[in-house]
Design a protein around this motif. Structure first.
Motif, PDB file in Angstrom:
ATOM      1  N   GLY A 162      65.642  68.322 -20.436  1.00 33.25           N
ATOM      2  CA  GLY A 162      64.673  68.287 -19.356  1.00 33.25           C
ATOM      3  C   GLY A 162      63.802  67.062 -19.311  1.00 33.25           C
ATOM      4  N   LYS A 163      64.095  66.080 -20.171  1.00 35.22           N
ATOM      5  CA  LYS A 163      63.277  64.867 -20.206  1.00 35.22           C
ATOM      6  C   LYS A 163      64.121  63.637 -19.923  1.00 35.22           C
ATOM      7  CE  LYS A 163      59.717  66.602 -23.338  1.00 35.22           C
ATOM      8  NZ  LYS A 163      58.899  66.304 -24.556  1.00 35.22           N
ATOM      9  N   GLU A 164      63.437  62.539 -19.634  1.00 31.52           N
ATOM     10  CA  GLU A 164      64.146  61.289 -19.350  1.00 31.52           C
ATOM     11  C   GLU A 164      64.602  60.613 -20.638  1.00 31.52           C
ATOM     12  OE1 GLU A 164      61.947  60.020 -15.150  1.00 31.52           O
ATOM     13  OE2 GLU A 164      61.738  58.771 -16.920  1.00 31.52           O
ATOM     14  N   LEU A 165      65.543  59.716 -20.479  1.00 30.56           N
ATOM     15  CA  LEU A 165      66.018  58.922 -21.605  1.00 30.56           C
ATOM     16  C   LEU A 165      64.857  58.098 -22.158  1.00 30.56           C
ATOM     17  CD1 LEU A 165      68.810  58.328 -22.996  1.00 30.56           C
ATOM     18  CD2 LEU A 165      68.872  56.255 -21.593  1.00 30.56           C
ATOM     19  N   GLU A 166      64.731  58.071 -23.470  1.00 30.65           N
ATOM     20  CA  GLU A 166      63.582  57.439 -24.135  1.00 30.65           C
ATOM     21  C   GLU A 166      64.069  56.429 -25.159  1.00 30.65           C
ATOM     22  OE1 GLU A 166      59.800  58.982 -26.899  1.00 30.65           O
ATOM     23  OE2 GLU A 166      61.672  60.109 -26.849  1.00 30.65           O
ATOM     24  N   PHE A 167      63.463  55.240 -25.156  1.00 28.42           N
ATOM     25  CA  PHE A 167      63.756  54.223 -26.164  1.00 28.42           C
ATOM     26  C   PHE A 167      63.287  54.709 -27.532  1.00 28.42           C
ATOM     27  CE2 PHE A 167      64.285  50.233 -28.179  1.00 28.42           C
ATOM     28  CZ  PHE A 167      63.162  49.997 -28.943  1.00 28.42           C
ATOM     29  N   VAL A 168      64.101  54.485 -28.553  1.00 31.83           N
ATOM     30  CA  VAL A 168      63.737  54.860 -29.918  1.00 31.83           C
ATOM     31  C   VAL A 168      63.535  53.623 -30.789  1.00 31.83           C
ATOM     32  CG1 VAL A 168      64.475  56.058 -32.010  1.00 31.83           C
ATOM     33  CG2 VAL A 168      64.939  57.074 -29.757  1.00 31.83           C
ATOM     34  N   ALA A 169      64.560  52.782 -30.850  1.00 33.44           N
ATOM     35  CA  ALA A 169      64.483  51.604 -31.718  1.00 33.44           C
ATOM     36  C   ALA A 169      65.532  50.582 -31.316  1.00 33.44           C
ATOM     37  CB  ALA A 169      64.696  52.002 -33.177  1.00 33.44           C
ATOM     38  N   ALA A 170      65.294  49.336 -31.694  1.00 36.86           N
ATOM     39  CA  ALA A 170      66.265  48.273 -31.446  1.00 36.86           C
ATOM     40  C   ALA A 170      66.207  47.275 -32.587  1.00 36.86           C
ATOM     41  CB  ALA A 170      65.993  47.572 -30.119  1.00 36.86           C
ATOM     42  N   ILE A 171      67.320  46.571 -32.787  1.00 31.48           N
ATOM     43  CA  ILE A 171      67.385  45.536 -33.810  1.00 31.48           C
ATOM     44  C   ILE A 171      68.069  44.321 -33.206  1.00 31.48           C
ATOM     45  CG2 ILE A 171      69.521  46.527 -34.769  1.00 31.48           C
ATOM     46  CD1 ILE A 171      68.503  45.511 -37.545  1.00 31.48           C
ATOM     47  N   LYS A 172      67.431  43.175 -33.367  1.00 31.95           N
ATOM     48  CA  LYS A 172      67.938  41.941 -32.782  1.00 31.95           C
ATOM     49  C   LYS A 172      69.267  41.559 -33.411  1.00 31.95           C
ATOM     50  CE  LYS A 172      66.336  37.262 -31.687  1.00 31.95           C
ATOM     51  NZ  LYS A 172      65.254  36.267 -31.903  1.00 31.95           N
ATOM     52  N   TRP A 173      70.064  40.775 -32.664  1.00 30.52           N
ATOM     53  CA  TRP A 173      71.365  40.335 -33.152  1.00 30.52           C
ATOM     54  C   TRP A 173      71.246  39.599 -34.477  1.00 30.52           C
ATOM     55  CZ3 TRP A 173      71.123  35.056 -33.450  1.00 30.52           C
ATOM     56  CH2 TRP A 173      70.192  34.418 -32.607  1.00 30.52           C
ATOM     57  N   SER A 174      70.125  38.932 -34.712  1.00 31.56           N
ATOM     58  CA  SER A 174      69.936  38.222 -35.970  1.00 31.56           C
ATOM     59  C   SER A 174      69.635  39.173 -37.119  1.00 31.56           C
ATOM     60  CB  SER A 174      68.789  37.224 -35.840  1.00 31.56           C
ATOM     61  OG  SER A 174      67.574  37.917 -35.648  1.00 31.56           O
ATOM     62  N   GLY A 175      69.211  40.391 -36.773  1.00 30.85           N
ATOM     63  CA  GLY A 175      68.823  41.357 -37.794  1.00 30.85           C
ATOM     64  C   GLY A 175      67.415  41.168 -38.311  1.00 30.85           C
ATOM     65  N   PHE A 176      66.760  40.093 -37.890  1.00 27.97           N
ATOM     66  CA  PHE A 176      65.439  39.794 -38.433  1.00 27.97           C
ATOM     67  C   PHE A 176      64.300  40.455 -37.691  1.00 27.97           C
ATOM     68  CE2 PHE A 176      67.118  37.371 -41.603  1.00 27.97           C
ATOM     69  CZ  PHE A 176      67.751  36.197 -41.215  1.00 27.97           C
ATOM     70  N   SER A 177      64.572  40.981 -36.503  1.00 27.04           N
ATOM     71  CA  SER A 177      63.507  41.609 -35.720  1.00 27.04           C
ATOM     72  C   SER A 177      63.897  43.029 -35.371  1.00 27.04           C
ATOM     73  CB  SER A 177      63.251  40.813 -34.431  1.00 27.04           C
ATOM     74  OG  SER A 177      62.789  39.516 -34.712  1.00 27.04           O
ATOM     75  N   THR A 178      62.971  43.935 -35.543  1.00 27.61           N
ATOM     76  CA  THR A 178      63.175  45.332 -35.171  1.00 27.61           C
ATOM     77  C   THR A 178      62.044  45.791 -34.260  1.00 27.61           C
ATOM     78  OG1 THR A 178      62.049  46.053 -37.195  1.00 27.61           O
ATOM     79  CG2 THR A 178      64.451  45.923 -37.262  1.00 27.61           C
ATOM     80  N   TYR A 179      62.338  46.779 -33.464  1.00 25.49           N
ATOM     81  CA  TYR A 179      61.403  47.292 -32.468  1.00 25.49           C
ATOM     82  C   TYR A 179      61.471  48.818 -32.518  1.00 25.49           C
ATOM     83  CZ  TYR A 179      62.510  42.583 -30.809  1.00 25.49           C
ATOM     84  OH  TYR A 179      62.747  41.221 -30.737  1.00 25.49           O
ATOM     85  N   TYR A 180      60.323  49.464 -32.431  1.00 17.11           N
ATOM     86  CA  TYR A 180      60.273  50.924 -32.522  1.00 17.11           C
ATOM     87  C   TYR A 180      59.342  51.511 -31.466  1.00 17.11           C
ATOM     88  CZ  TYR A 180      62.390  50.384 -37.142  1.00 17.11           C
ATOM     89  OH  TYR A 180      63.239  50.081 -38.177  1.00 17.11           O
ATOM     90  N   ALA A 181      59.693  52.695 -31.006  1.00 17.49           N
ATOM     91  CA  ALA A 181      58.765  53.469 -30.197  1.00 17.49           C
ATOM     92  C   ALA A 181      57.635  53.946 -31.104  1.00 17.49           C
ATOM     93  CB  ALA A 181      59.486  54.663 -29.577  1.00 17.49           C
ATOM     94  N   ASP A 182      56.452  54.046 -30.545  1.00 19.13           N
ATOM     95  CA  ASP A 182      55.302  54.480 -31.345  1.00 19.13           C
ATOM     96  C   ASP A 182      55.543  55.840 -31.978  1.00 19.13           C
ATOM     97  OD1 ASP A 182      52.770  53.050 -29.124  1.00 19.13           O
ATOM     98  OD2 ASP A 182      53.935  52.159 -30.758  1.00 19.13           O
ATOM     99  N   SER A 183      56.287  56.692 -31.293  1.00 19.98           N
ATOM    100  CA  SER A 183      56.499  58.061 -31.755  1.00 19.98           C
ATOM    101  C   SER A 183      57.348  58.140 -33.017  1.00 19.98           C
ATOM    102  CB  SER A 183      57.140  58.900 -30.649  1.00 19.98           C
ATOM    103  OG  SER A 183      58.372  58.327 -30.245  1.00 19.98           O
ATOM    104  N   VAL A 184      58.087  57.087 -33.334  1.00 18.39           N
ATOM    105  CA  VAL A 184      58.959  57.133 -34.514  1.00 18.39           C
ATOM    106  C   VAL A 184      58.590  56.095 -35.563  1.00 18.39           C
ATOM    107  CG1 VAL A 184      60.839  57.951 -33.043  1.00 18.39           C
ATOM    108  CG2 VAL A 184      60.724  55.519 -33.675  1.00 18.39           C
ATOM    109  N   LYS A 185      57.635  55.222 -35.239  1.00 19.92           N
ATOM    110  CA  LYS A 185      57.257  54.151 -36.159  1.00 19.92           C
ATOM    111  C   LYS A 185      56.787  54.743 -37.486  1.00 19.92           C
ATOM    112  CE  LYS A 185      55.600  50.884 -33.779  1.00 19.92           C
ATOM    113  NZ  LYS A 185      54.712  50.009 -32.966  1.00 19.92           N
ATOM    114  N   GLY A 186      57.304  54.210 -38.569  1.00 18.64           N
ATOM    115  CA  GLY A 186      56.939  54.701 -39.893  1.00 18.64           C
ATOM    116  C   GLY A 186      57.808  55.837 -40.388  1.00 18.64           C
TER     117      GLY A 186
END
Length: 129
Positions: free
Chosen positions: A41-65
């Protein structure tokens, strides 16, 4: 491009799961990869991403940590280690590949669904209270 997720299942709150995404048909090491999820019942939500270099990661606040995204370019595989799972994490989890290879973005970039052009079929994660 083929993306195949695995590792989903049922777990109690506080437990852990590790999702995997096996990629083929693309130069995996050249693409930023991401995880999204969709709860009932909810929309698609971003969780995490990792750059092609592997050196940068990105997280949704809800899953950070709690969640950690990683990649093994030698195995063409993306991972999502999920710890301290909560019932609110219950969803179908999708693996996705960036539309463009070698994309560079600003620090803190907010990845969106439209940034990704290839998707897996999803794997169900259910967290019971």
């Amino acid at each position: 491009v083929q993306l195949v997720e695995s590792g989903g299942g049922m777990v109690q709150a506080g437990g852990s799961l590790r999702l995997s995404c096996a990629a083929s048909g693309l130069t995996f090491s050249s693409y930023t990869m991401g995880w999204f999820r969709q709860a009932p019942g909810k929309e698609l939500e971003f969780v995490a991403a990792i750059k092609w270099s592997g050196f940068s990661t990105y997280y949704a606040d809800s899953v950070k940590g709690r969640f950690t995204i990683s990649r093994d370019d030698a195995k063409n595989t993306l991972y999502l280690q999920m710890n301290s799972l909560e019932p609110e994490d219950t969803a179908v989890y999708y693996c996705a590949a960036d539309r463009f290879h070698g994309r560079t973005v600003a620090p803190g970039y907010k990845w969106r669904r439209d940034d990704f052009g290839s998707w897996g079929q999803g794997t169900q994660v259910t967290v019971s209270s």
